[in-house]
Design a protein around this motif. Structure first.
Motif, PDB file in Angstrom:
ATOM      1  N   ASP A 253      -1.027   0.981   2.689  1.00  0.00           N
ATOM      2  CA  ASP A 253      -0.277   0.467   1.407  1.00  0.00           C
ATOM      3  C   ASP A 253       0.879  -0.678   1.841  1.00  0.00           C
ATOM      4  N   ASN A 255       3.305  -1.276   0.154  1.00  0.00           N
ATOM      5  CA  ASN A 255       4.391  -0.734  -0.452  1.00  0.00           C
ATOM      6  C   ASN A 255       5.089   0.334   0.518  1.00  0.00           C
ATOM      7  N   SER A 256       4.416   0.778   1.377  1.00  0.00           N
ATOM      8  CA  SER A 256       4.539   2.018   2.365  1.00  0.00           C
ATOM      9  C   SER A 256       4.539   1.483   3.736  1.00  0.00           C
ATOM     10  N   GLY A 372       3.270   8.114   0.184  1.00  0.00           N
ATOM     11  CA  GLY A 372       2.025   7.045   0.139  1.00  0.00           C
ATOM     12  C   GLY A 372       0.733   7.696   0.730  1.00  0.00           C
ATOM     13  N   ARG A 374      -2.799   9.723   0.647  1.00  0.00           N
ATOM     14  CA  ARG A 374      -3.862   9.881  -0.258  1.00  0.00           C
ATOM     15  C   ARG A 374      -4.623  10.775   0.160  1.00  0.00           C
TER      16      ARG A 374
END
Length: 465
Positions: A253, A255-256, A372, A374
């Motif tokens: 990600d 954002n991570s 982050g 999943r």
């Protein structure tokens, strides 16, 4: 008289078929099939005879005599391919120990995820022992130098060239004589003797075939960078993944800081290994113990949290599930999910309300993972359920407790694979209790097993008022 059959050829990928179709079965292009006369068997034999010595041609059938006879499989000498470490333990883990000489590796990933950064780290460590050649078709050599300087990857044995013509690349290989060739990216390369546009099906296949032949004939390890489509698959023809020896998917990600290299295909090792990395200001660093990235350490247990262990390939990863139940009597309550399977969360909420009497109607429910991560496998069902129930009742789970189990629609807790291995990883990180299905295998002695048959027994483990 010899009868010549008619064949049909795809103008996009050159696939040949003896039956016309509106859509090419190889590349999926529509309206690209055109009629082309095929050579007869005797014509093909004549062409073969003209190009090969007479000793290679059979006199009776027109077929070619093999240069070496077939032999029993039991008499074939078994030689193990020697691997060479890249210097990055997490990458070697996914590759099955390292890079095999003459192997062709495809590294695919979304733009900006860090593929070029990882490759610069690879060539820097490779250059400590041998010469590496870096071919860039997307950036100039000066741009790559700026990134390498920031990462501390400058090395005299790292050779770089900004090229997009295949013939020129082969010339660089002949002059430099590297043991590792990196092409960034294969979609930007072009073969002059092949038709099609750069990055198209025909060009990508021609470039990959040529580089594969180079690797097999010289023993140079070739690492190709590939783009991915919107759905996450490797861009270009599907046969590209069949040509190469290893296919790796670099994901993460934006954002991570977490990045993962996942093995999709590997002719020299396992395909269920995962390597973990972390993007930093100075480049990329491997994370040999990634569980800490997915846990938020509290001084005391907090209501609405539960720790579970997910299996990513063969690697157990501890993750924290957080849930927040807010408000009551809201006409249209919101249900938001991040890092979890939304359909499974909705099912678990229904089971909690219908089978366990947890009042969620009219309340907003938010469920998410930390760092982050999943988690989509069913083994996290029980952790999600206990996190939601803990948040609704404002009662925290006991400290140092890990939760595993699949939840059924009847409220039963089902067994999940690899419970002992998951709990062993949790015990290594200091967890002393494990809420697991009743029929789970024996657990490590250092962990107290709390076995439950259904959700009612699991909710009874929450502290009372």
């Amino acid at each position: 008289m010899v009868r010549t059959r008619t064949s049909f050829r795809c103008t996009a990928c050159q696939h040949v078929t003896f039956k016309w179709a509106g859509r090419c079965p190889e590349c999926g292009a529509w309206g690209s099939i055109e009629e082309a006369p095929a050579l007869s068997t005797l014509q093909k034999s004549a062409l073969q005879r003209s190009a090969l010595p007479e000793s290679r041609v059979a006199s009776t059938t027109g077929g070619l005599l093999p240069s070496s006879p077939a032999q029993p499989l039991s008499q074939v000498e078994g030689t193990q391919a020697a691997t060479r470490s890249t210097g990055i333990g997490e990458l070697d883990r996914v590759l099955g120990g390292g890079v095999v000489s003459g192997a062709v590796i495809l590294l695919a990933g979304e733009p900006g995820v860090g593929k070029s950064t990882l490759l610069l780290e690879v060539v820097r460590r490779w250059a400590d022992n041998d010469v590496a050649l870096y071919i860039t078709g997307e950036e100039s050599a000066g741009q790559v130098r700026l990134r390498a300087e920031r990462m501390g990857a400058l090395h005299d044995r790292v050779m770089i060239a900004s090229e997009s013509e295949l013939a020129t690349i082969l010339g660089h290989v002949e002059q430099v004589g590297p043991s590792l060739l990196i092409v960034d990216s294969v979609q930007t390369m072009r073969a002059a003797d092949s038709e099609g546009t750069t990055g198209g099906v025909t060009q990508v296949r021609a470039v990959t075939n040529a580089l594969t032949a180079l690797a097999k004939s010289t023993g140079i390890a070739v690492l190709l960078v590939g783009h991915v489509t919107k759905d996450g698959s490797v861009a270009g023809p599907r046969s590209l993944e069949h040509i190469v020896d290893v296919v790796l998917h670099f994901e993460g990600d934006k954002n991570s800081t977490l990045r993962m290299v996942r093995g999709i295909k590997n002719r020299f090792g396992p395909t269920d290994e995962v390597g973990c990395f972390e993007m930093q200001e100075g480049g990329i660093a491997e994370v040999s113990d990634p569980s800490g990235l997915f846990l938020h350490h509290h001084a005391h247990s907090v209501p609405g949290t539960a720790i579970t262990v997910a299996m990513d390939g063969k690697r157990p990863l501890l993750g924290e599930v957080q849930a927040l139940v807010a408000g009551s009597g809201i006409p249209s309550p919101r249900r938001a999910v991040s890092g979890l399977d939304g359909a499974r969360v909705a099912m678990i909420l229904a089971v909690l309300e219908r089978r366990c009497g947890v009042a969620l109607t009219g309340s907003e429910v938010y469920a998410a993972t930390v760092g982050g991560m999943r988690v989509t496998e069913p083994s996290a069902d029980l952790a999600i359920a206990l996190a939601v129930a803990s948040g609704a009742r404002d009662r925290a789970l006991p400290e140092k407790t890990v939760v595993l189990g699949e939840v059924g629609l009847a409220g039963e807790v089902r067994r999940v694979p690899g419970v002992a291995r998951r709990v062993q990883e949790a015990a290594r990180l200091g967890f002393t209790r494990a809420i697991v299905p009743a029929d789970s295998e024996a657990l490590p002695e250092s962990v107290r097993a709390l076995r439950v048959r259904d959700m009612a027994e699991a909710l009874a483990l929450l502290p009372r008022d």
